[in-house]
Scaffold this motif. Sequence first.
Motif, PDB file in Angstrom:
ATOM      1  N   ALA A  87       0.857  -1.187   0.000  1.00 54.99           N
ATOM      2  CA  ALA A  87       0.000   0.000   0.000  1.00 54.99           C
ATOM      3  C   ALA A  87       0.894   1.238   0.000  1.00 54.99           C
ATOM      4  CB  ALA A  87      -0.909  -0.004   1.217  1.00 54.99           C
ATOM      5  N   PRO A  88       1.134   1.828  -1.169  1.00 53.92           N
ATOM      6  CA  PRO A  88       2.034   2.989  -1.214  1.00 53.92           C
ATOM      7  C   PRO A  88       1.419   4.195  -0.522  1.00 53.92           C
ATOM      8  CG  PRO A  88       0.964   2.686  -3.321  1.00 53.92           C
ATOM      9  CD  PRO A  88       0.573   1.520  -2.464  1.00 53.92           C
ATOM     10  N   GLY A  89       2.288   5.063  -0.047  1.00 58.84           N
ATOM     11  CA  GLY A  89       1.817   6.294   0.583  1.00 58.84           C
ATOM     12  C   GLY A  89       1.518   6.148   2.057  1.00 58.84           C
ATOM     13  N   GLN A  90       1.795   5.019   2.667  1.00 57.55           N
ATOM     14  CA  GLN A  90       1.565   4.828   4.095  1.00 57.55           C
ATOM     15  C   GLN A  90       2.907   4.696   4.807  1.00 57.55           C
ATOM     16  OE1 GLN A  90      -1.151   1.713   4.959  1.00 57.55           O
ATOM     17  NE2 GLN A  90      -2.787   2.538   3.698  1.00 57.55           N
ATOM     18  N   ALA A  91       2.900   4.860   6.106  1.00 62.13           N
ATOM     19  CA  ALA A  91       4.141   4.754   6.871  1.00 62.13           C
ATOM     20  C   ALA A  91       4.701   3.337   6.821  1.00 62.13           C
ATOM     21  CB  ALA A  91       3.893   5.168   8.321  1.00 62.13           C
ATOM     22  N   ALA A  92       3.834   2.356   6.805  1.00 61.52           N
ATOM     23  CA  ALA A  92       4.247   0.952   6.706  1.00 61.52           C
ATOM     24  C   ALA A  92       3.559   0.349   5.474  1.00 61.52           C
ATOM     25  CB  ALA A  92       3.872   0.198   7.973  1.00 61.52           C
ATOM     26  N   PRO A  93       4.168   0.452   4.299  1.00 65.20           N
ATOM     27  CA  PRO A  93       3.470   0.027   3.079  1.00 65.20           C
ATOM     28  C   PRO A  93       3.405  -1.483   2.872  1.00 65.20           C
ATOM     29  CG  PRO A  93       5.636   0.858   2.526  1.00 65.20           C
ATOM     30  CD  PRO A  93       5.448   1.077   3.991  1.00 65.20           C
ATOM     31  N   TYR A  94       4.323  -2.242   3.443  1.00 64.19           N
ATOM     32  CA  TYR A  94       4.298  -3.699   3.267  1.00 64.19           C
ATOM     33  C   TYR A  94       3.362  -4.289   4.316  1.00 64.19           C
ATOM     34  CZ  TYR A  94       8.403  -2.877   0.425  1.00 64.19           C
ATOM     35  OH  TYR A  94       9.260  -2.425  -0.539  1.00 64.19           O
ATOM     36  N   GLN A  95       2.287  -4.928   3.844  1.00 62.84           N
ATOM     37  CA  GLN A  95       1.263  -5.433   4.757  1.00 62.84           C
ATOM     38  C   GLN A  95       1.059  -6.921   4.548  1.00 62.84           C
ATOM     39  OE1 GLN A  95      -2.252  -3.176   3.980  1.00 62.84           O
ATOM     40  NE2 GLN A  95      -1.392  -1.273   4.798  1.00 62.84           N
ATOM     41  N   ALA A  96       0.732  -7.604   5.643  1.00 64.62           N
ATOM     42  CA  ALA A  96       0.423  -9.036   5.603  1.00 64.62           C
ATOM     43  C   ALA A  96      -0.909  -9.248   6.298  1.00 64.62           C
ATOM     44  CB  ALA A  96       1.520  -9.835   6.284  1.00 64.62           C
ATOM     45  N   HIS A  97      -1.854  -9.850   5.586  1.00 64.07           N
ATOM     46  CA  HIS A  97      -3.182 -10.136   6.131  1.00 64.07           C
ATOM     47  C   HIS A  97      -3.282 -11.639   6.348  1.00 64.07           C
ATOM     48  CE1 HIS A  97      -4.652  -6.096   5.012  1.00 64.07           C
ATOM     49  NE2 HIS A  97      -3.809  -6.238   4.009  1.00 64.07           N
ATOM     50  N   GLY A 103      -9.013 -10.508  11.027  1.00 60.39           N
ATOM     51  CA  GLY A 103      -8.737  -9.293  11.792  1.00 60.39           C
ATOM     52  C   GLY A 103      -7.261  -9.060  12.053  1.00 60.39           C
ATOM     53  N   ILE A 104      -6.392 -10.001  11.714  1.00 54.68           N
ATOM     54  CA  ILE A 104      -4.975  -9.862  12.011  1.00 54.68           C
ATOM     55  C   ILE A 104      -4.244  -9.306  10.800  1.00 54.68           C
ATOM     56  CG2 ILE A 104      -2.873 -11.075  12.678  1.00 54.68           C
ATOM     57  CD1 ILE A 104      -4.626 -13.122  14.072  1.00 54.68           C
ATOM     58  N   VAL A 105      -3.595  -8.148  10.975  1.00 57.01           N
ATOM     59  CA  VAL A 105      -2.825  -7.504   9.917  1.00 57.01           C
ATOM     60  C   VAL A 105      -1.491  -7.065  10.505  1.00 57.01           C
ATOM     61  CG1 VAL A 105      -2.731  -5.595   8.274  1.00 57.01           C
ATOM     62  CG2 VAL A 105      -4.905  -6.682   8.773  1.00 57.01           C
ATOM     63  N   LEU A 106      -0.408  -7.424   9.849  1.00 56.41           N
ATOM     64  CA  LEU A 106       0.926  -6.958  10.235  1.00 56.41           C
ATOM     65  C   LEU A 106       1.426  -6.033   9.143  1.00 56.41           C
ATOM     66  CD1 LEU A 106       2.595 -10.261  11.481  1.00 56.41           C
ATOM     67  CD2 LEU A 106       1.515  -8.482  12.835  1.00 56.41           C
ATOM     68  N   ALA A 107       2.122  -4.966   9.533  1.00 59.03           N
ATOM     69  CA  ALA A 107       2.644  -4.021   8.559  1.00 59.03           C
ATOM     70  C   ALA A 107       4.065  -3.644   8.947  1.00 59.03           C
ATOM     71  CB  ALA A 107       1.756  -2.780   8.496  1.00 59.03           C
ATOM     72  N   ALA A 108       4.867  -3.348   7.924  1.00 62.97           N
ATOM     73  CA  ALA A 108       6.266  -2.977   8.173  1.00 62.97           C
ATOM     74  C   ALA A 108       6.724  -2.001   7.102  1.00 62.97           C
ATOM     75  CB  ALA A 108       7.141  -4.218   8.172  1.00 62.97           C
ATOM     76  N   ASP A 110       9.821  -2.165   5.594  1.00 59.84           N
ATOM     77  CA  ASP A 110      10.642  -2.823   4.573  1.00 59.84           C
ATOM     78  C   ASP A 110      10.404  -4.330   4.618  1.00 59.84           C
ATOM     79  OD1 ASP A 110      11.902  -3.478   6.884  1.00 59.84           O
ATOM     80  OD2 ASP A 110      13.885  -2.764   6.308  1.00 59.84           O
ATOM     81  N   PRO A 111      10.739  -5.051   3.549  1.00 59.41           N
ATOM     82  CA  PRO A 111      10.444  -6.490   3.496  1.00 59.41           C
ATOM     83  C   PRO A 111      11.186  -7.309   4.551  1.00 59.41           C
ATOM     84  CG  PRO A 111      10.940  -5.657   1.306  1.00 59.41           C
ATOM     85  CD  PRO A 111      11.221  -4.562   2.259  1.00 59.41           C
ATOM     86  N   ASP A 112      12.397  -6.915   4.938  1.00 55.02           N
ATOM     87  CA  ASP A 112      13.142  -7.692   5.929  1.00 55.02           C
ATOM     88  C   ASP A 112      12.458  -7.653   7.295  1.00 55.02           C
ATOM     89  OD1 ASP A 112      15.079  -8.403   4.081  1.00 55.02           O
ATOM     90  OD2 ASP A 112      16.188  -6.528   4.397  1.00 55.02           O
ATOM     91  N   THR A 113      11.969  -6.489   7.682  1.00 60.22           N
ATOM     92  CA  THR A 113      11.255  -6.376   8.949  1.00 60.22           C
ATOM     93  C   THR A 113       9.970  -7.180   8.921  1.00 60.22           C
ATOM     94  OG1 THR A 113      12.126  -4.137   9.123  1.00 60.22           O
ATOM     95  CG2 THR A 113      10.349  -4.727  10.616  1.00 60.22           C
ATOM     96  N   LEU A 114       9.264  -7.139   7.796  1.00 59.79           N
ATOM     97  CA  LEU A 114       8.030  -7.919   7.674  1.00 59.79           C
ATOM     98  C   LEU A 114       8.338  -9.411   7.720  1.00 59.79           C
ATOM     99  CD1 LEU A 114       4.962  -7.746   7.280  1.00 59.79           C
ATOM    100  CD2 LEU A 114       5.360  -7.864   4.829  1.00 59.79           C
ATOM    101  N   ASP A 115       9.424  -9.845   7.112  1.00 54.72           N
ATOM    102  CA  ASP A 115       9.810 -11.255   7.149  1.00 54.72           C
ATOM    103  C   ASP A 115      10.089 -11.686   8.585  1.00 54.72           C
ATOM    104  OD1 ASP A 115      10.517 -13.798   6.342  1.00 54.72           O
ATOM    105  OD2 ASP A 115      12.606 -13.245   5.961  1.00 54.72           O
ATOM    106  N   PHE A 116      10.806 -10.862   9.346  1.00 60.36           N
ATOM    107  CA  PHE A 116      11.082 -11.188  10.739  1.00 60.36           C
ATOM    108  C   PHE A 116       9.785 -11.286  11.539  1.00 60.36           C
ATOM    109  CE2 PHE A 116      11.856  -9.802  15.113  1.00 60.36           C
ATOM    110  CZ  PHE A 116      12.725 -10.794  15.517  1.00 60.36           C
ATOM    111  N   ALA A 117       8.862 -10.342  11.320  1.00 62.20           N
ATOM    112  CA  ALA A 117       7.595 -10.335  12.063  1.00 62.20           C
ATOM    113  C   ALA A 117       6.755 -11.559  11.717  1.00 62.20           C
ATOM    114  CB  ALA A 117       6.824  -9.055  11.765  1.00 62.20           C
ATOM    115  N   LEU A 118       6.705 -11.939  10.452  1.00 60.67           N
ATOM    116  CA  LEU A 118       5.905 -13.102  10.048  1.00 60.67           C
ATOM    117  C   LEU A 118       6.508 -14.399  10.562  1.00 60.67           C
ATOM    118  CD1 LEU A 118       4.975 -12.159   6.381  1.00 60.67           C
ATOM    119  CD2 LEU A 118       3.548 -11.999   8.410  1.00 60.67           C
ATOM    120  N   THR A 119       7.825 -14.462  10.636  1.00 68.88           N
ATOM    121  CA  THR A 119       8.472 -15.670  11.137  1.00 68.88           C
ATOM    122  C   THR A 119       8.281 -15.796  12.644  1.00 68.88           C
ATOM    123  OG1 THR A 119      10.116 -15.442   9.396  1.00 68.88           O
ATOM    124  CG2 THR A 119      10.660 -16.916  11.200  1.00 68.88           C
ATOM    125  N   ALA A 120       8.376 -14.685  13.372  1.00 69.72           N
ATOM    126  CA  ALA A 120       8.290 -14.728  14.828  1.00 69.72           C
ATOM    127  C   ALA A 120       6.853 -14.793  15.341  1.00 69.72           C
ATOM    128  CB  ALA A 120       8.980 -13.492  15.411  1.00 69.72           C
TER     129      ALA A 120
END
Length: 147
Positions: A87-97, A103-108, A110-120
Amino acid sequence: MRLIRTLYASLFEARRRPNQPPPRHARTPWPPVPRASRKSPVPEPRPKERRAKRPRSYAAAPVAVPDSDRFGELGARHRHRWHLAYAPGQAAPYQAHHRARTGIVLAAGDPDTLDFALTAFTPPSYVRPYLDHRPARGRRPITAGVI
């Protein structure tokens, strides 16, 4: 004989319709040569192009994802549980639903931070409504073995 010839000719003429052209024979060109059109030689003006009063966005315009290769690898690795979006134009554009728990959405950012969050992160499990482990009132709990 003359009478028959006259009757035959009159019947033949009566059968032909007055607006119908005479029958075609071998020397008539096919397709028939078009007659000169009755339209004026000046072409009609083209109608103005119709445009909507406001632009209508029926589909979102494609967005170029920065670091799309890494984002694609991330999506392939976590596709069994997460649906990834950008989602461009947001503070955390990389989102995982989450696919099962909507109801669970994670956002980051950059992709590396999102990968860490999804793994953990592992979403909380839920109890299915048809599995009730509480004993029913007034009944004995079922035990294994001989009664």
